[in-house]
Motif scaffolding. Structure first.
Motif, short mmCIF file in Angstrom:
data_model
loop_
_atom_site.label_atom_id
_atom_site.label_comp_id
_atom_site.label_asym_id
_atom_site.label_seq_id
_atom_site.Cartn_x
_atom_site.Cartn_y
_atom_site.Cartn_z
N PHE A 253 0.83 -1.21 0.00
CA PHE A 253 0.00 0.00 0.00
C PHE A 253 0.86 1.26 0.00
N ASP A 254 2.01 1.22 0.67
CA ASP A 254 2.91 2.37 0.63
C ASP A 254 3.42 2.60 -0.79
N MET A 255 3.79 1.53 -1.48
CA MET A 255 4.27 1.66 -2.86
C MET A 255 3.16 2.17 -3.79
N LEU A 256 1.97 1.64 -3.60
CA LEU A 256 0.85 2.06 -4.44
C LEU A 256 0.53 3.54 -4.19
N SER A 257 0.62 3.95 -2.93
CA SER A 257 0.40 5.35 -2.59
C SER A 257 1.43 6.25 -3.27
N LEU A 258 2.69 5.84 -3.26
CA LEU A 258 3.74 6.61 -3.92
C LEU A 258 3.47 6.72 -5.42
N PHE A 259 3.02 5.62 -6.02
CA PHE A 259 2.75 5.64 -7.45
C PHE A 259 1.63 6.63 -7.78
N PHE A 260 0.60 6.66 -6.94
CA PHE A 260 -0.50 7.58 -7.21
C PHE A 260 -0.12 9.03 -6.90
N GLN A 261 0.81 9.23 -6.00
CA GLN A 261 1.34 10.58 -5.79
C GLN A 261 2.06 11.05 -7.06
N GLU A 262 2.79 10.14 -7.68
CA GLU A 262 3.47 10.47 -8.93
C GLU A 262 2.46 10.72 -10.05
N LEU A 263 1.37 9.95 -10.07
CA LEU A 263 0.31 10.20 -11.05
C LEU A 263 -0.27 11.60 -10.89
N ALA A 264 -0.46 12.02 -9.65
CA ALA A 264 -0.99 13.36 -9.39
C ALA A 264 -0.02 14.43 -9.90
N SER A 294 -8.59 8.36 -5.52
CA SER A 294 -8.00 7.02 -5.37
C SER A 294 -6.85 7.04 -4.37
N LEU A 295 -6.03 8.09 -4.41
CA LEU A 295 -4.92 8.22 -3.48
C LEU A 295 -5.42 8.29 -2.04
N LEU A 296 -6.46 9.06 -1.83
CA LEU A 296 -7.05 9.17 -0.50
C LEU A 296 -7.58 7.81 -0.03
N GLU A 297 -8.20 7.06 -0.95
CA GLU A 297 -8.75 5.75 -0.61
C GLU A 297 -7.63 4.76 -0.28
N LEU A 314 -10.68 -6.03 0.45
CA LEU A 314 -10.06 -4.71 0.52
C LEU A 314 -9.54 -4.28 -0.85
N LEU A 315 -8.83 -5.18 -1.52
CA LEU A 315 -8.25 -4.85 -2.81
C LEU A 315 -9.30 -4.76 -3.91
N THR A 321 -12.88 1.42 -6.84
CA THR A 321 -12.76 2.88 -6.62
C THR A 321 -11.90 3.52 -7.69
N ILE A 322 -10.75 2.88 -7.99
CA ILE A 322 -9.82 3.46 -8.96
C ILE A 322 -10.38 3.48 -10.37
N THR A 323 -11.13 2.43 -10.73
CA THR A 323 -11.56 2.27 -12.14
C THR A 323 -12.98 2.76 -12.40
#
Length: 325
Positions: A253-264, A294-297, A314-315, A321-323
């Motif tokens: 989840f930390d990695m996924l969060s970082l990826f979505f921060q980069e998307l933003a 999605s990042l917030l979620e 959960l996933l 949510t993302i799609t």
């Protein structure tokens, strides 16, 4: 990790402060080591503790003597660690530590040291117990506390410690050092968010935990670049088998969060750090309609991991949510 060179070269103020205290016999009974996420807090605390016990310091620990090696191996009875990175530290943990420190030192040096890693991950009851122990230190007893968030620590704890601060090094510098040391650039870029030290990044690359989290991330983002149905299928078949416990789930989840921060950042036209993922970041920034939501979620669902929620549910909820359109 041999941290002496890192402290001397990259953290000279901290190094000189503690070296001077040793040489002038002015070491205080309790230190609070403060550093942002990624800085080697535990390694620094352990190294400073070794420096009080080392058989032949110069002026800090040489990390090669028998005593230093025994501390590394967890075989030195007068050195104790409470690690808040693995679980919340509770009152019983502190009570047990205090009881241990009420005995006579077992080693001939007569010095007892404890490290509390990530004080912010202590319960209120544990903090109160620790505070009382800090207020009445025994002779030849030393404490090294660490924190990533000083604002979450009671002022009474802070006031009873001498603060030592680790400076956060520029991420680009850490990435280049890691790459020059043989780390693949995509690994260096990802892990620079977790470790502000090239040597730690290289070490982490070889762990199963990192490999699983990275593979789960890759499978997720590739499937999101297809369609919602394929993403759900991929999560079930490829991601969940890699997320087998709470630590691996947090890492993912930390990695996924970082990826979505980069998307933003891509969406906002800002420079990114994950340059190795530039192509898919560009594609997903156009394809995914709710990046900020999605990042917030993702960040919200990470906290649900501690509630023993079914990971498949959960996933699946996250992918929906993302799609969603």
């Amino acid at each position: 990790m041999k941290i002496a060179g890192y402290l001397k070269e990259k953290q000279p103020i901290l190094y000189r402060t503690f070296a001077n205290a040793l040489q002038n016999n002015t070491v205080t009974h309790s230190y609070l080591i403060v550093g942002e996420a990624g800085t080697p807090l535990l390694e620094t605390a352990t190294y400073l503790a070794k420096s009080l016990l080392c058989d032949h310091p110069d002026p800090l620990a040489d990390e090669t003597c028998v005593t230093c090696e025994r501390i590394d191996q967890g075989a030195y009875p007068d050195f104790l660690l409470l690690d808040g990175s693995k679980k919340n530290i509770k009152k019983d943990d502190v009570v047990s530590l205090v009881a241990d420190f009420q005995r006579t030192p077992l080693e001939h040096k007569g010095v007892m040291i404890y490290v509390v890693h990530l004080v912010e991950n202590m319960t209120v009851e544990a903090i109160n117990s620790l505070l009382k122990f800090l207020e009445e230190p025994s002779p030849n007893t030393y404490a090294f506390l660490t924190t990533r968030n000083e604002s979450k620590i009671l002022p009474t704890i802070v006031s009873r410690c001498q603060s030592l601060r680790l400076r956060l090094l520029p991420r680009y510098q850490i990435i280049e050092e890691a790459v020059n040391d043989g780390v693949q650039r995509d690994d260096a870029e990802l892990l620079s968010y977790f470790y502000n030290n090239a040597e730690l990044i290289k070490r982490e690359c070889s762990t199963v935990e990192y490999s699983n989290a990275k593979n789960a991330l890759a499978a997720t983002i590739e499937s999101l670049n297809q369609n919602a149905s394929y993403a759900l299928y991929t999560v079930e078949r490829e991601v969940i088998p890699l997320i087998t416990d709470k630590p691996s789930a947090r890492y993912y989840f930390d990695m996924l969060s970082l990826f979505f921060q980069e998307l933003a950042k891509v969406k906002a036209g800002d420079a990114i750090n994950l340059t190795s993922y530039a192509n898919i970041l560009d594609e997903l920034a156009v394809k995914l309609p709710h990046i900020e939501e999605s990042l917030l979620e993702i960040m919200t669902l990470k906290s649900d991991i501690e509630l023993n929620v079914n990971m498949a549910l959960l996933l699946s909820h996250l992918v929906n949510t993302i799609t969603k359109e």
